[in-house]
Scaffold this motif. Structure first.
Motif: not given
Length: 384
Positions: A27-51
């Motif tokens: 789509s030549k739109s960077r919005v979708f790529f930064y949305l993908a980055i946001l998903i990564i941040i939410l996934f790893v940023g709000f992780k609970d204690i696992m180790s």
């Protein structure tokens, strides 16, 4: 069945990232790529204690007043004091470290390549990078800072020197990278003969794995660290690792032999493509030749360090400051192969191998926790 459920969150995250990145590309739109980055941040940023490491981080945060600024490195202590005085819990610290790590990786990628989506995908797939954020958040942030700082410095931006300092106060092991970078900067900027790379990679592997040359190297480092320990106290904690190795004990990452062999072969293949396919056909790279020389040499040094530290996993962490450059080196080389068939075949093979590495990483068994820690993903956003 339990294993399938355990890996499902990671594959949902990777699938979401891939779909959004492809949508951004077509789509030549960077919005979708930064949305993908946001998903990564939410996934790893709000992780609970696992180790167990994060359990220690949480305990230290709760009792930071008893430790002072230098419990680990200054950045950890300062951030802990600041956030706790704001009335925030340790999850805020976890989120900030994760957010900054992804941010600096993304900024570093922009300094080295135009293939942002593939470079970030490789970062996600290499277990020592993304998955390590669930275990060792201080060093993963330091590696990201080093990555970004080098990009700034090589592109002649003075801000890079600030991030050099920040990487050191985030994790002292970054000093090892900067010493090698400063001392061998001229050497790292040049292209060397193919035989030099082949001999360096193979010899470092054979001499350490078979003939235990690492004992000589680490015994020398033990003497140096022991002598400088009174002036630089932070070196004393690294003596524990060296003493462990010199005592005859062996600490290896699971499937270490396969990992080392893969990295050696991967480096040699990239060198072959770069030297005899791209350069011989005068294909213009996404970065200038000098920077690509740095990337190739950084990656080679990382593999050599990985070979030297074959028998002690803790020391191999230094290699990640150099191996991180593979995430931009691979797209810069593979996606410039003139023959489309070889290009796509190389892309599919390399991506398949990295996905296999990621899956293997998910099944890492922690002796301390006595469990497969990554198969128990928890996110505080969905915590009941």
């Amino acid at each position: 069945m339990e294993s399938v459920i355990g890996i499902l969150p990671y594959f949902i995250m990777l699938f979401s990232y891939s779909i959004l990145s492809l949508t951004s590309y077509f789509s030549k739109s960077r919005v979708f790529f930064y949305l993908a980055i946001l998903i990564i941040i939410l996934f790893v940023g709000f992780k609970d204690i696992m180790s167990p490491d994060f359990e220690r981080y949480a305990d230290t945060y709760e009792n930071i007043e008893n430790y002072g600024f230098y419990v680990f490195e200054p950045f950890f202590g300062i951030m802990s004091f600041f956030l706790k005085n704001l009335g925030l819990d340790y999850y805020a610290l976890f989120f900030i470290f994760a957010f900054l790590t992804i941010l600096f990786i993304l900024l570093g990628i922009r300094e080295f390549t135009k293939h942002h989506a593939m470079a970030m995908l490789l970062y996600l797939l290499v277990p020592g990078f993304f998955l390590n954020m669930f275990v060792e958040m201080r060093q993963t942030l330091a590696v990201a800072m080093v990555f970004y700082a080098v990009g700034l410095i090589l592109n002649k931006k003075r801000l890079g020197y600030l991030f050099t300092f920040l990487s050191i106060i985030t994790h002292y092991s970054a000093i090892g990278f900067w010493l090698i970078f400063i001392i061998f900067k001229n050497f790292l900027s040049k292209e060397h003969s193919s035989w030099f790379y082949v001999i360096s990679l193979v010899a470092s592997f054979v001499l350490v794995v078979i003939f235990r040359l690492d004992l000589v190297i680490f015994n020398f480092l033990f003497i140096i660290f022991n002598g400088l320990g009174s002036f630089l106290p932070f070196l004393l904690k690294y003596l524990i690792y060296l003493d462990f190795l010199l005592s005859g004990e062996v600490s290896q990452v699971q499937a270490q032999l396969i990992k080392n062999i893969f990295y050696i072969l991967n480096t040699l293949y990239l060198l072959y493509i770069y030297k005899f396919t791209i350069k011989d056909n005068n294909i213009r790279l996404m970065t200038d030749l000098k920077i690509n020389n740095y990337l190739i040499n950084f990656f080679t040094v990382g593999v050599i360090i990985l070979n030297i530290s074959f028998h002690i996993a803790e020391v191999s962490r230094l290699a990640y400051y150099f191996l991180i450059f593979q995430i931009v080196l691979i797209p810069n080389i593979i996606l410039r192969i003139p023959n489309l068939y070889i290009r796509y075949l190389s892309f599919i093979i390399i991506l398949s191998i990295y996905i296999s590495m990621f899956i293997k990483g998910l099944f890492y068994f922690s002796d301390e926790a006595q469990s497969y820690i990554f198969l128990h993903y928890k996110n505080i956003l969905f915590k009941q």
